[in-house]
Write an enzyme that holds these catalytic residues in place. Structure first.
Site, PDB file in Angstrom:
ATOM      1  N   ASP A 101      -1.802  10.540  -0.767  1.00 19.88           N
ATOM      2  CA  ASP A 101      -2.863  11.129   0.047  1.00 19.88           C
ATOM      3  C   ASP A 101      -2.415  12.506   0.531  1.00 19.88           C
ATOM      4  O   ASP A 101      -1.338  12.651   1.099  1.00 19.88           O
ATOM      5  CB  ASP A 101      -3.176  10.215   1.243  1.00 19.88           C
ATOM      6  CG  ASP A 101      -4.435  10.637   1.986  1.00 19.88           C
ATOM      7  OD1 ASP A 101      -5.243  11.381   1.415  1.00 19.88           O
ATOM      8  OD2 ASP A 101      -4.604  10.215   3.152  1.00 19.88           O
ATOM      9  N   MET A 128       3.987   6.927   2.282  1.00 21.09           N
ATOM     10  CA  MET A 128       3.805   6.329   0.959  1.00 21.09           C
ATOM     11  C   MET A 128       2.575   6.913   0.282  1.00 21.09           C
ATOM     12  O   MET A 128       1.637   7.342   0.939  1.00 21.09           O
ATOM     13  CB  MET A 128       3.617   4.815   1.080  1.00 21.09           C
ATOM     14  CG  MET A 128       4.849   4.042   1.493  1.00 21.09           C
ATOM     15  SD  MET A 128       4.613   2.252   1.276  1.00 21.09           S
ATOM     16  CE  MET A 128       3.225   1.934   2.349  1.00 21.09           C
ATOM     17  N   SER A 157       2.269   9.555   7.193  1.00 26.60           N
ATOM     18  CA  SER A 157       2.043   8.104   7.155  1.00 26.60           C
ATOM     19  C   SER A 157       3.300   7.366   7.602  1.00 26.60           C
ATOM     20  O   SER A 157       3.696   7.495   8.755  1.00 26.60           O
ATOM     21  CB  SER A 157       1.598   7.676   5.749  1.00 26.60           C
ATOM     22  OG  SER A 157       1.258   6.313   5.717  1.00 26.60           O
ATOM     23  N   THR A 158       3.952   6.633   6.700  1.00 27.83           N
ATOM     24  CA  THR A 158       5.120   5.831   7.064  1.00 27.83           C
ATOM     25  C   THR A 158       6.205   6.693   7.703  1.00 27.83           C
ATOM     26  O   THR A 158       6.624   7.688   7.126  1.00 27.83           O
ATOM     27  CB  THR A 158       5.705   5.128   5.828  1.00 27.83           C
ATOM     28  OG1 THR A 158       4.649   4.517   5.094  1.00 27.83           O
ATOM     29  CG2 THR A 158       6.729   4.079   6.245  1.00 27.83           C
ATOM     30  N   HIS A 208      -1.827   7.713   9.183  1.00 34.92           N
ATOM     31  CA  HIS A 208      -2.336   6.426   8.722  1.00 34.92           C
ATOM     32  C   HIS A 208      -1.933   5.310   9.685  1.00 34.92           C
ATOM     33  O   HIS A 208      -0.767   4.923   9.737  1.00 34.92           O
ATOM     34  CB  HIS A 208      -1.814   6.110   7.316  1.00 34.92           C
ATOM     35  CG  HIS A 208      -2.308   7.043   6.266  1.00 34.92           C
ATOM     36  ND1 HIS A 208      -1.614   7.293   5.100  1.00 34.92           N
ATOM     37  CD2 HIS A 208      -3.433   7.805   6.191  1.00 34.92           C
ATOM     38  CE1 HIS A 208      -2.289   8.153   4.351  1.00 34.92           C
ATOM     39  NE2 HIS A 208      -3.387   8.482   4.999  1.00 34.92           N
TER      40      HIS A 208
END
Length: 354
Positions: A295, A292, A171-172, A198
């Site tokens: 997940d 973050m 993600s991030t 994401h």
């Protein structure tokens, strides 16, 4: 979190500056210390106000957002969260991430309407995360200039079954990390890779095309019925979960669906990992990287329960050590490895035949 995060808002729209200020002011941990109407103004305001985080529009007069980023990062790196519109600035968003932006939030509209408030919770969480990002972990150099590191001196844990598939959740910091790792894998890499990254709708196809241009492997945004095959990297499309179906002839195909609806993310790392575990069993490697939240934690439990192996990115290289931490703390990680050594580790595992 005790320290108050000082934020500078940069946007050419007075209405957006007002709304972003109101949204961020909902958090007791955030203080908006100023605003700027374009990149040139932002450079001056940063010198004067010394903010901890900047929220940045990309399409502005005088000096647009990417040029601001290049100048600011060269002078003094600062965490930046881009706030942009996909259909007007998709390419700019990817360029902004290349230039050092930490993350981005998709504006729901370009109009001065209350719909802007829809991003309130997401924006607050991403600003709070950005305030704690070690900026030296954002690779802003061209991925083509990356030097392939020496292979790790520590041997990976023994994998009892030959690998057939690698799945990655990220993600991030993900766009930058994948642009570092995937181009280092050779054209003859013998395993397929599937990725949940994401990103808002409108970005995954564009990102896959860009990564494909940097890589010896084929990188695509997954489509219904795509064949899972060695040397192909499939990125789950934003807005759809990526799962797999194995036919009686042994061929595995991609399947996209909106369900389950009750997931925090669509696509979800958990959904990808669970499906891959059911199809590949002990022949699967799951890798949870920077991001973050949590997940991927439940998906890793599925992988482990089916005999597969789980690696997590080490905290030392994560932009945000959230997703990997949740897996480690649940006791599901077989090995923690820094981004620097991930490509060579995957190559060693894939070519060893274990």
């Amino acid at each position: 979190m005790s320290k108050i995060i000082r934020v500078l808002i940069v946007d050419d729209s007075a209405y957006v500056r007002k709304v972003v200020r109101q949204m961020l002011s909902r958090s007791p941990f955030i203080e908006v210390v100023g605003t700027a109407h374009d990149g040139k103004d932002a450079l001056e305001q940063i010198e004067k106000l010394k903010p901890d985080v900047v929220t940045l529009d990309l399409i502005m007069p005088e000096m647009e957002g990417v040029e601001f980023l290049k100048q600011q990062m060269a002078k003094h790196p600062i965490p930046v969260v881009v706030v942009s519109i996909a259909d007007e600035g998709g390419e700019r968003v990817l360029a902004a991430l290349d230039a050092g932006a930490v993350d981005f939030v998709q504006k729901p509209t370009a109009l001065a309407t209350d719909k802007m408030y829809d991003i309130s919770d997401e924006l607050i969480e991403k600003v709070k995360a950005a305030a704690h990002v070690p900026l030296n972990r954002l690779p802003v150099q061209s991925p083509s200039s990356v030097i392939v590191p020496e292979k790790p001196t520590v041997s990976p844990p023994v994998i009892s079954q030959a690998l057939e598939m690698i799945v990655i959740g990220i993600s991030t910091g993900g766009p930058q990390a994948l642009a570092y790792a995937i181009p280092q894998l050779p054209a003859d890499f013998p395993l397929p890779i599937a990725v949940v990254l994401h990103m808002p709708i409108g970005y995954t196809k564009m990102y896959a095309e860009r990564l494909n241009g940097l890589s010896a492997l084929e990188v695509i945004e997954a489509a219904e019925g795509d064949v899972v095959r060695p040397g192909r990297v499939m990125i789950a499309p934003a807005g759809r979960h990526l799962t797999f179906i194995r036919h009686v002839d042994g061929q595995v195909l991609a399947h996209l669906e909106a369900r389950p609806f009750d997931m925090l993310h669509r696509p979800s790392v958990d959904v990808l990992f669970q499906s891959a575990a059911e199809v590949y069993g002990p022949h699967l490697l799951g890798v949870v990287m920077t991001g973050m939240g949590s997940d991927g934690k439940q998906g890793c439990a599925w992988i482990k329960s089916h005999g597969g192996v789980v690696y997590t990115e080490d905290e030392s290289s994560c932009v945000v050590y959230g997703m990997p931490r949740s897996v480690v703390e649940a006791g599901l990680s077989d090995r923690r490895i820094s981004l620097q050594y991930l490509p060579s580790t995957l190559i060693n595992l894939a070519l060893s035949g274990v």
